[in-house]
Design a protein around this motif. Structure first.
Motif, mmCIF file in Angstrom:
data_model
loop_
_atom_site.group_PDB
_atom_site.id
_atom_site.type_symbol
_atom_site.label_atom_id
_atom_site.label_comp_id
_atom_site.label_asym_id
_atom_site.label_seq_id
_atom_site.Cartn_x
_atom_site.Cartn_y
_atom_site.Cartn_z
ATOM 1 N N THR A 89 0.838 -1.198 0.000
ATOM 2 C CA THR A 89 0.000 0.000 0.000
ATOM 3 C C THR A 89 0.877 1.255 0.000
ATOM 4 O O THR A 89 0.619 2.208 -0.744
ATOM 5 C CB THR A 89 -0.934 -0.001 1.226
ATOM 6 N N GLY A 92 1.997 2.017 -3.308
ATOM 7 C CA GLY A 92 0.966 2.398 -4.276
ATOM 8 C C GLY A 92 0.444 1.289 -5.151
ATOM 9 O O GLY A 92 0.008 1.546 -6.273
ATOM 10 N N PHE A 95 -3.197 1.843 -6.537
ATOM 11 C CA PHE A 95 -3.189 2.935 -7.521
ATOM 12 C C PHE A 95 -2.520 2.479 -8.816
ATOM 13 O O PHE A 95 -3.020 2.731 -9.919
ATOM 14 C CB PHE A 95 -2.444 4.148 -6.958
ATOM 15 N N TYR A 135 -3.288 9.966 4.194
ATOM 16 C CA TYR A 135 -3.737 8.715 4.804
ATOM 17 C C TYR A 135 -4.018 8.856 6.300
ATOM 18 O O TYR A 135 -4.297 7.862 6.981
ATOM 19 C CB TYR A 135 -2.669 7.622 4.616
ATOM 20 N N ASN A 155 -6.410 1.940 0.934
ATOM 21 C CA ASN A 155 -6.509 1.543 -0.470
ATOM 22 C C ASN A 155 -7.681 2.202 -1.186
ATOM 23 O O ASN A 155 -7.618 2.402 -2.403
ATOM 24 C CB ASN A 155 -6.558 0.018 -0.571
ATOM 25 N N GLN A 158 -6.258 5.328 -2.602
ATOM 26 C CA GLN A 158 -5.529 5.108 -3.860
ATOM 27 C C GLN A 158 -6.465 4.819 -5.025
ATOM 28 O O GLN A 158 -6.262 5.320 -6.140
ATOM 29 C CB GLN A 158 -4.555 3.944 -3.691
#
Length: 200
Positions: A89, A92, A95, A135, A155, A158
Motif C-alpha cells: 500500500t 501504491g 493505484f 492517509y 486503499n 488510492q
C-alpha cells in the motif's frame, strides 16, 4: 462486465489450489511491492508482482493472503487482482494496478476482499510515519505508541485517486471471521486464502 470471484475458506489451503472448475489459476510471486503484471495465459515462470491484470477467459488470476488485503478490479473485457499489505500500500500497488488497467479499459469497480479490519490491525507509529498526510484518517491512536491501521481505508484513497468511482467491500475480517479465513497475526499459520477472479 461479466466476471466470477472465488475465495477459498478453511480448512482448504489456498496455496494448493491450482485450478478452479477445470480452469488454471495464475498467482504471482508476491513481494509486498508496487509492480503490476499482465498475463494472457499460464506463464512458465510466475511473475514477480503484487498485481495481475488479464483479458483472457481461459485463466483465473489470484493472490494469496492471510491478513493482507486482496482487491478485485473489474473493467470491460479485463479483470485485475491485487495483494495489498501495508508495504505494498505504501508503494501504491492499488493505484498502480487501477492506473495500469485504465490505460486500456475503464475500471468500473473495485471490490475489497477478505483482510484484517481496521479494528484489529495494530501497528507502531513508524508505520503511520511512513505514510503521507492524505492517509491520516486511516490511523487511530490507541495509546502506548500503538495505532490501529485501516488497510481498506488506505486503499480506497488510492483507488479513488486512480479514478475508480465504485468501491465495494465484502466486509470480512481475517481475525473477526477467523473460523472461516486464515490469519497470520492470530495463528502464525503458513496457510493462505486464495482470492481469484476471472472473466466470463
Amino acid at each position: 462486465m461479466n466476471y466470477e470471484i472465488f475465495i477459498s475458506e478453511k480448512p482448504q489451503d489456498g496455496r494448493e489450489i491450482k485450478e478452479i472448475k477445470g480452469i488454471p489459476v495464475v498467482t504471482p510471486v508476491q513481494v509486498h511491492g508496487g509492480e503490476v503484471s499482465f498475463v494472457a495465459s499460464v506463464p512458465t515462470v510466475p511473475p514477480i508482482s503484487d498485481g495481475l491484470i488479464t483479458d483472457s477467459k481461459k485463466i483465473w488470476i489470484g493472490v494469496l493472503t492471510a491478513d493482507c488485503l486482496p482487491i478485485f478490479l473489474v473493467g470491460e473485457g479485463a479483470v485485475g487482482v491485487v495483494h495489498a499489505g501495508w508495504r505494498g500500500t505504501l508503494k501504491g500497488i492499488a493505484f498502480n494496478a487501477a492506473s495500469y488497467m485504465s490505460k486500456f479499459t475503464r475500471v468500473k469497480k473495485a471490490i475489497l476482499g477478505v483482510s484484517i479490519c481496521g479494528g484489529c490491525y495494530e501497528v507502531r507509529s513508524d508505520v503511520r510515519n511512513s505514510f503521507s498526510k492524505e492517509y491520516s484518517s486511516c490511523f487511530t491512536e490507541v495509546g502506548d505508541g500503538k495505532l490501529l491501521f485501516d488497510l481498506k481505508c488506505a486503499n480506497r484513497v488510492q483507488l479513488k485517486a486512480a479514478g475508480v468511482e465504485v468501491i465495494e467491500d465484502l466486509n470480512f475480517c481475517t481475525i473477526c471471521n477467523n473460523d472461516r479465513f486464515f490469519s497470520y497475526r492470530k495463528e502464525k499459520t503458513k496457510k493462505r486464502t486464495l482470492s481469484a477472479i476471472r472473466l466470463l
